[in-house]
Write an enzyme that holds these catalytic residues in place. Structure first.
Site, PDB file in Angstrom:
ATOM      1  N   MET A  62       0.799  -1.224   0.000  1.00 34.96           N
ATOM      2  CA  MET A  62       0.000   0.000   0.000  1.00 34.96           C
ATOM      3  C   MET A  62       0.836   1.280   0.000  1.00 34.96           C
ATOM      4  O   MET A  62       0.298   2.376   0.130  1.00 34.96           O
ATOM      5  CB  MET A  62      -0.959   0.021   1.197  1.00 34.96           C
ATOM      6  CG  MET A  62      -1.949  -1.115   1.190  1.00 34.96           C
ATOM      7  SD  MET A  62      -2.877  -1.183  -0.359  1.00 34.96           S
ATOM      8  CE  MET A  62      -3.452  -2.856  -0.311  1.00 34.96           C
ATOM      9  N   CYS A  63       2.144   1.162  -0.136  1.00 37.58           N
ATOM     10  CA  CYS A  63       2.997   2.356  -0.187  1.00 37.58           C
ATOM     11  C   CYS A  63       2.946   2.998  -1.564  1.00 37.58           C
ATOM     12  O   CYS A  63       2.943   2.315  -2.578  1.00 37.58           O
ATOM     13  CB  CYS A  63       4.451   1.982   0.135  1.00 37.58           C
ATOM     14  SG  CYS A  63       4.716   1.697   1.877  1.00 37.58           S
ATOM     15  N   HIS A  64       2.919   4.320  -1.553  1.00 34.49           N
ATOM     16  CA  HIS A  64       2.933   5.075  -2.805  1.00 34.49           C
ATOM     17  C   HIS A  64       4.357   5.150  -3.351  1.00 34.49           C
ATOM     18  O   HIS A  64       5.300   5.322  -2.583  1.00 34.49           O
ATOM     19  CB  HIS A  64       2.429   6.505  -2.569  1.00 34.49           C
ATOM     20  CG  HIS A  64       0.997   6.575  -2.201  1.00 34.49           C
ATOM     21  ND1 HIS A  64       0.544   6.363  -0.925  1.00 34.49           N
ATOM     22  CD2 HIS A  64      -0.093   6.840  -2.954  1.00 34.49           C
ATOM     23  CE1 HIS A  64      -0.769   6.482  -0.899  1.00 34.49           C
ATOM     24  NE2 HIS A  64      -1.189   6.774  -2.113  1.00 34.49           N
TER      25      HIS A  64
ATOM     26  N   MET B 251       8.028   4.446   5.921  1.00 33.23           N
ATOM     27  CA  MET B 251       8.204   3.079   5.433  1.00 33.23           C
ATOM     28  C   MET B 251       9.491   2.942   4.629  1.00 33.23           C
ATOM     29  O   MET B 251      10.157   1.902   4.671  1.00 33.23           O
ATOM     30  CB  MET B 251       6.994   2.631   4.604  1.00 33.23           C
ATOM     31  CG  MET B 251       5.718   2.497   5.420  1.00 33.23           C
ATOM     32  SD  MET B 251       5.894   1.499   6.927  1.00 33.23           S
ATOM     33  CE  MET B 251       6.393  -0.063   6.250  1.00 33.23           C
ATOM     34  N   GLU B 252       9.869   3.983   3.912  1.00 34.25           N
ATOM     35  CA  GLU B 252      11.116   3.947   3.141  1.00 34.25           C
ATOM     36  C   GLU B 252      12.315   3.882   4.084  1.00 34.25           C
ATOM     37  O   GLU B 252      13.270   3.133   3.832  1.00 34.25           O
ATOM     38  CB  GLU B 252      11.204   5.176   2.220  1.00 34.25           C
ATOM     39  CG  GLU B 252      10.280   5.117   1.022  1.00 34.25           C
ATOM     40  CD  GLU B 252       8.798   5.341   1.316  1.00 34.25           C
ATOM     41  OE1 GLU B 252       7.975   5.118   0.413  1.00 34.25           O
ATOM     42  OE2 GLU B 252       8.439   5.743   2.455  1.00 34.25           O
TER      43      GLU B 252
ATOM     44  N   ASP C 174      23.482 -11.506   5.328  1.00 33.69           N
ATOM     45  CA  ASP C 174      23.759 -12.313   4.144  1.00 33.69           C
ATOM     46  C   ASP C 174      25.257 -12.393   3.855  1.00 33.69           C
ATOM     47  O   ASP C 174      25.778 -13.465   3.542  1.00 33.69           O
ATOM     48  CB  ASP C 174      23.034 -11.750   2.925  1.00 33.69           C
ATOM     49  CG  ASP C 174      23.348 -12.536   1.670  1.00 33.69           C
ATOM     50  OD1 ASP C 174      23.125 -13.772   1.659  1.00 33.69           O
ATOM     51  OD2 ASP C 174      23.837 -11.928   0.695  1.00 33.69           O
TER      52      ASP C 174
END
Length: 164
Positions: A75-77, A116-117, A131
């Site tokens: 749902m992120c733009h 969110m970014e 990793d």
């Protein structure tokens, strides 16, 4: 009752319409960490990990992840980011334990925030460290990951009290 913004009239997921929101400068900083043993700490700081310079690769991974956040979080733009920065700080936690602190900051000028970014950047950075070092020790611990601050937008500024 408060209306949920990410649901349509049928109760199904939707991307929120931000077309009427003001364009403002918005920033966010997220933090994560990777707990490592002394061997990994020494190999990272001496650039002896066989996959390459861990912090340089992880930094680029974090920047790339911030730019691709809408590909990860449904749902992120998609945003035109104006800046992304990832920084590191080592803290010794015990005799043989070290904490790599990750600080990811994101900035844009737009109609929605960049929390969110920043969180995605911090998470991808930590995952990349894992990793690149897992061949040495798979017992590394990632996190916690959290929003440290955000500025701009309708909901105002947010500042978390320091975790230290």
């Amino acid at each position: 009752m408060t209306e949920f913004t990410h649901f349509n009239e049928q109760g199904r997921a939707r991307m929120v319409d931000i077309s009427e929101k003001d364009v403002t400068t918005r920033t966010a900083t997220a933090v994560s960490s990777v707990q490592v043993n002394q061997e990994i700490y020494q190999k990272i700081t001496n650039k002896e990990i066989s996959k390459g310079d861990v912090l340089s690769v992880a930094q680029v991974a974090g920047i790339m992840a911030a730019k691709k956040t809408p590909d990860w979080i449904p749902m992120c733009h998609p945003l035109q980011l104006k800046g992304v920065d990832v920084n590191f700080e080592w803290k010794q936690e015990g005799e043989d334990t070290y904490q790599l602190m990750i600080d990811a900051s994101v900035k844009t000028k737009g109609s929605t925030g960049v929390e969110m970014e920043a969180l995605t950047a911090a998470s991808a950075t930590a995952l990349t460290v894992y990793d690149m070092c897992k061949a040495v020790d798979k017992g590394m611990v990632i996190g916690p990951t959290y929003l440290m601050e955000k500025k701009g937008g309708k909901s105002g500024d947010f500042y978390r009290e320091s975790k230290e």
